[in-house]
Design an enzyme around this catalytic site. Structure first.
Site, PDB file in Angstrom:
ATOM      1  N   LYS A  76       0.835  -0.987   0.277  1.00 42.39           N
ATOM      2  CA  LYS A  76      -0.155   0.167   0.044  1.00 42.39           C
ATOM      3  C   LYS A  76       0.869   1.246  -0.265  1.00 42.39           C
ATOM      4  O   LYS A  76       2.174   0.926   0.449  1.00 42.39           O
ATOM      5  CB  LYS A  76      -0.727   0.079   1.012  1.00 42.39           C
ATOM      6  CG  LYS A  76      -1.975   1.049   1.142  1.00 42.39           C
ATOM      7  CD  LYS A  76      -3.490   0.076   0.357  1.00 42.39           C
ATOM      8  CE  LYS A  76      -4.288   0.641   0.444  1.00 42.39           C
ATOM      9  NZ  LYS A  76      -5.601  -0.264  -0.236  1.00 42.39           N
TER      10      LYS A  76
HETATM   11  P1  NAD Z   1     -12.888   8.167  -3.036  1.00 43.21           P
HETATM   12  O1  NAD Z   1     -11.594   9.159  -3.215  1.00 43.21           O
HETATM   13  O2  NAD Z   1     -13.249   7.629  -4.850  1.00 43.21           O
HETATM   14  O3  NAD Z   1     -14.532   8.052  -2.448  1.00 43.21           O
HETATM   15  C1  NAD Z   1     -14.271   8.480  -0.979  1.00 43.21           C
HETATM   16  C2  NAD Z   1     -15.883   8.834  -1.021  1.00 43.21           C
HETATM   17  O4  NAD Z   1     -15.914   8.596   0.732  1.00 43.21           O
HETATM   18  C3  NAD Z   1     -16.255   9.457  -1.490  1.00 43.21           C
HETATM   19  O5  NAD Z   1     -17.650  10.407  -1.653  1.00 43.21           O
HETATM   20  C4  NAD Z   1     -16.279  10.917   0.079  1.00 43.21           C
HETATM   21  O6  NAD Z   1     -16.719  11.967   0.391  1.00 43.21           O
HETATM   22  C5  NAD Z   1     -16.573   9.632   1.342  1.00 43.21           C
HETATM   23  N1  NAD Z   1     -15.677  10.119   1.961  1.00 43.21           N
HETATM   24  C6  NAD Z   1     -14.743  10.365   2.409  1.00 43.21           C
HETATM   25  N2  NAD Z   1     -14.535  10.876   4.181  1.00 43.21           N
HETATM   26  C7  NAD Z   1     -15.612  10.395   4.749  1.00 43.21           C
HETATM   27  C8  NAD Z   1     -16.164  10.897   5.479  1.00 43.21           C
HETATM   28  N3  NAD Z   1     -15.271  11.304   6.588  1.00 43.21           N
HETATM   29  N4  NAD Z   1     -17.446   9.999   6.088  1.00 43.21           N
HETATM   30  C9  NAD Z   1     -18.138  10.228   5.081  1.00 43.21           C
HETATM   31  N5  NAD Z   1     -17.878   9.762   3.641  1.00 43.21           N
HETATM   32  C10 NAD Z   1     -16.177  10.416   3.579  1.00 43.21           C
HETATM   33  O7  NAD Z   1     -12.612   6.842  -2.849  1.00 43.21           O
HETATM   34  P2  NAD Z   1     -12.827   4.697  -3.353  1.00 43.21           P
HETATM   35  O8  NAD Z   1     -11.639   4.119  -4.551  1.00 43.21           O
HETATM   36  O9  NAD Z   1     -14.541   5.061  -3.579  1.00 43.21           O
HETATM   37  O10 NAD Z   1     -11.917   4.198  -1.696  1.00 43.21           O
HETATM   38  C11 NAD Z   1     -13.202   3.644  -0.903  1.00 43.21           C
HETATM   39  C12 NAD Z   1     -13.156   2.698  -0.088  1.00 43.21           C
HETATM   40  O11 NAD Z   1     -12.903   1.795  -1.373  1.00 43.21           O
HETATM   41  C13 NAD Z   1     -11.392   3.070   0.637  1.00 43.21           C
HETATM   42  O12 NAD Z   1     -11.552   2.180   1.463  1.00 43.21           O
HETATM   43  C14 NAD Z   1     -11.026   2.071   0.256  1.00 43.21           C
HETATM   44  O13 NAD Z   1      -9.163   1.791   0.508  1.00 43.21           O
HETATM   45  C15 NAD Z   1     -11.557   1.041  -0.881  1.00 43.21           C
HETATM   46  N6  NAD Z   1     -11.041   0.694  -2.220  1.00 43.21           N
HETATM   47  C16 NAD Z   1     -11.274   1.427  -3.104  1.00 43.21           C
HETATM   48  C17 NAD Z   1     -11.064   0.732  -4.155  1.00 43.21           C
HETATM   49  C18 NAD Z   1     -10.869   0.940  -5.748  1.00 43.21           C
HETATM   50  O14 NAD Z   1     -11.084   0.189  -6.825  1.00 43.21           O
HETATM   51  N7  NAD Z   1     -11.207   2.638  -6.256  1.00 43.21           N
HETATM   52  C19 NAD Z   1     -10.742  -1.088  -4.007  1.00 43.21           C
HETATM   53  C20 NAD Z   1     -10.325  -1.555  -3.332  1.00 43.21           C
HETATM   54  C21 NAD Z   1     -11.115  -0.931  -2.148  1.00 43.21           C
END
Ligand code: NAD
Length: 418
Positions: free
Chosen positions: A109
């Site tokens: 990571k």
């Molecule tokens: P992103 O940055 O695209 O979106 C994050 C979302 O979470 C946004 O809507 C934001 O407003 C919201 N958010 C942020 N802080 C917040 C808070 N304190 N309270 C409520 N909402 C909040 O991120 P993403 O890529 O969608 O990732 C989201 C989660 O999924 C993370 O835990 C990430 O590690 C996990 N993840 C992502 C991927 C990927 O392919 N992008 C893969 C596996 C896991």
């Protein structure tokens, strides 16, 4: 590498699940140490000239947890809390996740402690290039392959690929989750949300939840949450409430998800969306639902709210959204938790497909990608479910057990512990 900030240790939380599994499958003390210790860690200072001319210095990390099963693989997080402890914990999670869905990678990571919403595109470009330059000796198509995560996206990956290529030559397989125009895979952007939906469909049928009539509440409408919501909506499920870091919205009759996603992209949040009642985002999991989906950040279902959540099933689309204390409370309340290393593994599965397409210089159709994704997600889900059915394990314990056991076997046959 010193730990910084953070109210609780994410790494300590991960260790709770690991220790339980290690005890159960009876791995030796030496192997335990090998599996828990990150194999390599790097902390970098990142000086960036800001648009107004002053210099800001950010801090970044790359943690390579374990590569027993293949090159390191894991996202890069741009978030103010992406400190050493959090990045280490997420790197370990990647090791079990890649093993559970059986893709030939280890776990890693990266993180930069920054709020990307406060930077201009030009500043983000400079920061991403500096970060890439400073970690470039650790990454590479057969060493460690970053991808997008919280706060980063396909554009970030394009800048990383370009910066890496400037000194190392053209190498699209150095990162995944790239824009399709430069070697990204069709279906990668939607993959994490789509994969979560495949898992939900399988689990709903096992638990007798009718997806056509079920109510879903969702936290996070970024990459993962927006695709999950769109696909759930297309399949006829009712997403009745959505919250993000700035606000929430609720509509019991019909929340127009495509319109909400467009609104959120245009305004940077769901706050103020006219097609529903405004909701305090802290209350999102208090809205009655059949399925609660945290798809934003960690520790949001915790000791203080787990006993009040009104749902039948928790689907962990985010990484580590449920604390160990909340896990115990939900278990007591007979609310199953589908764990992150299974639910959100669709991203790394299609990252694997992207990587193989880059190495072979041959691209797949979106239908091929989605079918292969479904097959892998269901294979992992079925392995977890069959272990749960034949034992007293929770879904998380079973998922960890499969992942940890596969990594331990790989380390053993490679002869690390002699
Ligand atoms: P992103 O940055 O695209 O979106 C994050 C979302 O979470 C946004 O809507 C934001 O407003 C919201 N958010 C942020 N802080 C917040 C808070 N304190 N309270 C409520 N909402 C909040 O991120 P993403 O890529 O969608 O990732 C989201 C989660 O999924 C993370 O835990 C990430 O590690 C996990 N993840 C992502 C991927 C990927 O392919 N992008 C893969 C596996 C896991």
């Amino acid at each position: 590498m010193a730990d910084q900030g953070g109210e609780r240790s994410a790494q300590a939380d991960m260790k709770v699940s690991f220790d339980l599994v290690a005890e159960r499958i009876g791995i030796s003390d030496g192997m335990r140490k090998l599996l828990i210790e990150p194999w390599r860690e790097l902390r970098v200072a990142l000086p960036v000239r800001m648009d107004d001319g002053h210099v800001e210095v950010f801090v970044g990390y790359r943690v390579q947890h374990n590569a027993a099963r293949g090159p390191y693989k894991g996202g890069v997080r741009f978030h103010p809390h992406a400190n050493a402890d959090e990045v280490r914990a997420l790197a370990m999670l990647m090791t079990w996740k890649t093993a559970l869905v059986d893709v030939p990678f280890g776990g890693a990571k990266g993180g930069v402690m920054v709020d990307p919403h406060q930077l201009s595109a030009a500043e983000l470009n400079r920061l991403t290039r500096r970060y890439t330059n400073n970690i470039q000796h650790l990454i590479g198509p057969h060493r460690d392959i970053p991808a997008p995560d919280l706060g980063s996206n396909a554009q970030t990956m394009a800048w990383m690929m370009d910066a890496y290529g400037q000194t190392n030559g053209y190498a699209p397989a150095v990162v995944t989750g790239k824009p399709v125009e430069i070697g990204g895979s069709l279906g990668r952007e939607a993959a994490t949300g789509r994969g979560a939906m495949y898992v939900l469909q399988a689990a709903a049928s096992d638990l007798g939840i009718d997806l056509q009539n079920c109510r879903i509440v969702l936290q996070g409408l970024g990459n993962v949450g927006s695709w999950f919501a769109r696909i759930a909506h297309e399949k006829g499920a009712r997403v009745v409430a959505v919250a993000d870091h700035l606000g929430g919205v609720y509509n019991d009759s019909l929340l127009d998800i495509p319109a909400l996603v467009e609104y959120s992209k245009a305004h940077g949040s769901v706050a103020g969306f006219p097609g529903g009642t405004q909701l305090d985002p802290e209350q999102i999991f208090m809205v009655e639902s059949d399925v609660a989906v945290p798809a934003a950040i960690e520790n949001v279902i915790n000791e203080s709210n787990a006993s009040k959540i009104q749902t039948r099933l928790v689907l962990e689309a985010a990484n580590h959204p449920v604390t160990p204390e909340a896990d115990a409370i939900l278990k007591e309340r007979n609310i199953p938790v589908l764990p992150d290393i299974l639910v959100n593994a669709g991203g790394v599965v299609v990252s694997y497909f992207e990587w193989t397409q880059n190495l072979q210089q041959y691209s797949w159709t979106e239908t091929q990608v989605n079918e292969a994704l479904k097959e892998r997600m269901l294979r992992a889900y079925n392995a977890v479910q069959s272990l749960v059915k034949s034992s007293d394990r929770t879904l998380r314990e079973a998922a960890y057990e499969i992942g940890v056991e596969r990594v331990a076997k790989a380390a053993e046959v490679r002869g690390f512990v002699v």
